[in-house]
Design a protein around this motif. Structure first.
Motif, mmCIF file in Angstrom:
data_model
loop_
_atom_site.group_PDB
_atom_site.id
_atom_site.type_symbol
_atom_site.label_atom_id
_atom_site.label_comp_id
_atom_site.label_asym_id
_atom_site.label_seq_id
_atom_site.Cartn_x
_atom_site.Cartn_y
_atom_site.Cartn_z
ATOM 1 N N ARG A 170 8.997 -3.159 -5.884
ATOM 2 C CA ARG A 170 8.240 -2.419 -6.900
ATOM 3 C C ARG A 170 6.691 -2.479 -6.941
ATOM 4 N NH1 ARG A 170 8.385 -3.097 -12.203
ATOM 5 N NH2 ARG A 170 9.395 -5.340 -12.221
ATOM 6 N N SER A 171 6.402 -3.740 -6.516
ATOM 7 C CA SER A 171 4.887 -3.927 -6.415
ATOM 8 C C SER A 171 4.468 -3.319 -5.072
ATOM 9 C CB SER A 171 4.433 -5.638 -6.195
ATOM 10 O OG SER A 171 4.894 -6.095 -7.242
ATOM 11 N N ARG A 172 5.155 -3.321 -3.967
ATOM 12 C CA ARG A 172 4.763 -2.313 -2.761
ATOM 13 C C ARG A 172 4.511 -0.962 -2.994
ATOM 14 N NH1 ARG A 172 4.801 -6.125 1.728
ATOM 15 N NH2 ARG A 172 5.883 -7.844 1.271
ATOM 16 N N GLY A 173 5.712 -0.700 -3.873
ATOM 17 C CA GLY A 173 5.776 0.953 -4.330
ATOM 18 C C GLY A 173 4.460 1.194 -5.111
ATOM 19 N N ALA A 174 3.970 0.141 -6.135
ATOM 20 C CA ALA A 174 2.648 0.541 -6.758
ATOM 21 C C ALA A 174 1.684 0.544 -5.769
ATOM 22 C CB ALA A 174 2.318 -0.450 -7.861
ATOM 23 N N MET A 175 1.550 -0.233 -4.703
ATOM 24 C CA MET A 175 0.465 -0.033 -3.705
ATOM 25 C C MET A 175 0.492 1.235 -2.853
ATOM 26 S SD MET A 175 0.541 -3.920 -1.875
ATOM 27 C CE MET A 175 1.306 -5.257 -2.604
ATOM 28 N N ILE A 176 1.682 1.542 -2.552
ATOM 29 C CA ILE A 176 1.827 2.814 -1.854
ATOM 30 C C ILE A 176 1.206 4.115 -2.932
ATOM 31 C CG2 ILE A 176 3.540 4.652 -0.911
ATOM 32 C CD1 ILE A 176 4.932 1.948 0.310
ATOM 33 N N ALA A 177 1.660 3.971 -3.922
ATOM 34 C CA ALA A 177 1.007 4.970 -4.923
ATOM 35 C C ALA A 177 -0.536 5.382 -5.223
ATOM 36 C CB ALA A 177 1.806 4.831 -6.321
ATOM 37 N N GLU A 178 -0.979 4.113 -4.675
ATOM 38 C CA GLU A 178 -2.506 4.028 -4.860
ATOM 39 C C GLU A 178 -2.988 4.370 -3.452
ATOM 40 O OE1 GLU A 178 -4.743 1.204 -6.780
ATOM 41 O OE2 GLU A 178 -3.336 1.004 -8.201
ATOM 42 N N LEU A 179 -2.521 4.896 -2.585
ATOM 43 C CA LEU A 179 -2.924 5.423 -1.295
ATOM 44 C C LEU A 179 -3.418 6.975 -1.401
ATOM 45 C CD1 LEU A 179 -0.392 4.306 1.273
ATOM 46 C CD2 LEU A 179 -2.431 3.436 0.944
ATOM 47 N N ASP A 180 -3.060 7.530 -2.415
ATOM 48 C CA ASP A 180 -3.620 8.905 -2.779
ATOM 49 C C ASP A 180 -5.115 8.684 -3.204
ATOM 50 O OD1 ASP A 180 -1.367 10.105 -2.154
ATOM 51 O OD2 ASP A 180 -0.476 10.243 -4.073
ATOM 52 N N ASP A 181 -5.355 7.680 -3.895
ATOM 53 C CA ASP A 181 -6.854 7.508 -4.447
ATOM 54 C C ASP A 181 -7.593 6.901 -3.273
ATOM 55 O OD1 ASP A 181 -9.083 6.909 -5.860
ATOM 56 O OD2 ASP A 181 -8.171 5.847 -7.338
ATOM 57 N N ARG A 182 -8.610 7.645 -2.521
ATOM 58 C CA ARG A 182 -9.096 7.042 -1.400
ATOM 59 C C ARG A 182 -10.243 5.940 -1.640
ATOM 60 N NH1 ARG A 182 -6.531 7.170 2.594
ATOM 61 N NH2 ARG A 182 -5.625 9.225 3.003
ATOM 62 N N THR A 183 -10.451 5.944 -3.191
ATOM 63 C CA THR A 183 -11.432 4.869 -3.484
ATOM 64 C C THR A 183 -10.690 3.820 -4.287
ATOM 65 O OG1 THR A 183 -11.431 5.845 -6.150
ATOM 66 C CG2 THR A 183 -13.087 6.522 -4.417
ATOM 67 N N SER A 184 -9.404 3.449 -4.064
ATOM 68 C CA SER A 184 -8.680 2.229 -4.523
ATOM 69 C C SER A 184 -8.817 1.024 -3.928
ATOM 70 C CB SER A 184 -7.058 2.602 -4.509
ATOM 71 O OG SER A 184 -6.499 2.739 -3.450
ATOM 72 N N GLU A 185 -8.512 -0.008 -4.623
ATOM 73 C CA GLU A 185 -8.635 -1.324 -3.909
ATOM 74 C C GLU A 185 -7.725 -1.400 -2.910
ATOM 75 O OE1 GLU A 185 -9.797 -4.720 -6.299
ATOM 76 O OE2 GLU A 185 -10.247 -3.293 -8.112
ATOM 77 N N VAL A 186 -6.667 -0.704 -2.891
ATOM 78 C CA VAL A 186 -5.632 -0.956 -1.863
ATOM 79 C C VAL A 186 -6.124 -0.111 -0.649
ATOM 80 C CG1 VAL A 186 -3.319 -0.356 -1.042
ATOM 81 C CG2 VAL A 186 -3.611 -0.768 -3.561
ATOM 82 N N ILE A 187 -6.754 0.908 -0.626
ATOM 83 C CA ILE A 187 -7.413 1.616 0.416
ATOM 84 C C ILE A 187 -8.672 0.869 0.911
ATOM 85 C CG2 ILE A 187 -8.815 3.642 1.035
ATOM 86 C CD1 ILE A 187 -5.840 4.317 0.969
ATOM 87 N N GLU A 188 -9.311 0.184 0.263
ATOM 88 C CA GLU A 188 -10.434 -0.735 0.455
ATOM 89 C C GLU A 188 -9.937 -1.820 1.296
ATOM 90 O OE1 GLU A 188 -13.407 -1.619 -2.503
ATOM 91 O OE2 GLU A 188 -13.161 0.395 -3.332
#
Length: 166
Positions: free
Chosen positions: A65-83
């Protein structure tokens, strides 16, 4: 004083009243250090310990579920996951592909799949509060303790946020 629990056994408090428990837990084909801590044992309920034990027992599902939450953040180019991913790409360069456990062609997803769950810290005194009850620490390089993603989870098991450690 001490607290006794079926899963954790006897949790003795330190001279300042704090409690601490730590163990390496295997799940799936991984293992991670799990720490349970609270600054004051009087703030730890039996319900909090039961929830903590249930989270540890379902660590593999929480990891997914945590990895799924990270993947969900890939749509936001300013997310900390992308950074974080961009930082890893810059740091590792062409060697990044050697760090990946699965190469699908989507490097962002591949990095998330390749992250290692290094630790889970359960803040037992935060049961039912607004702060995270559990914090999962992920790293592409487990030795790089500064370069991690943190997944914050509430005591009801909901993903609260995904942040970087910086």
């Amino acid at each position: 004083m001490a607290i006794e629990h079926d899963y954790f056994g006897l949790l003795e408090s330190g001279p300042d009243g704090s409690i601490f428990w730590s163990e390496v837990v295997d799940f799936g084909d991984q293992s991670a250090t799990v720490d349970l801590t609270a600054p004051d044992q009087d703030d730890v309920s039996a319900d909090a310990l039961d929830i903590a034990a249930a989270m540890i027992s379902s660590l593999e599902e929480i990891d997914l579920r945590s990895r799924g939450a990270m993947i969900a953040e890939l749509d936001d180019r300013t997310s900390e996951v992308i950074e974080y991913i961009l930082q890893q790409q810059e740091e590792w360069g062409d060697e990044l592909s050697e760090m990946l456990v699965d190469i699908s062609g989507d490097v962002h997803v591949d990095v998330i799949r390749s992250l290692r769950l290094v630790s889970m810290t359960i803040l037992a005194d935060e049961h039912g509060g607004g702060d995270p009850f559990a914090v999962l620490e992920y790293a592409l390089d487990p030795d790089a303790t500064e370069e991690v993603l943190l997944v914050n989870i509430t005591s009801d098991g909901s993903i609260q946020s995904v942040t970087s450690a910086e």
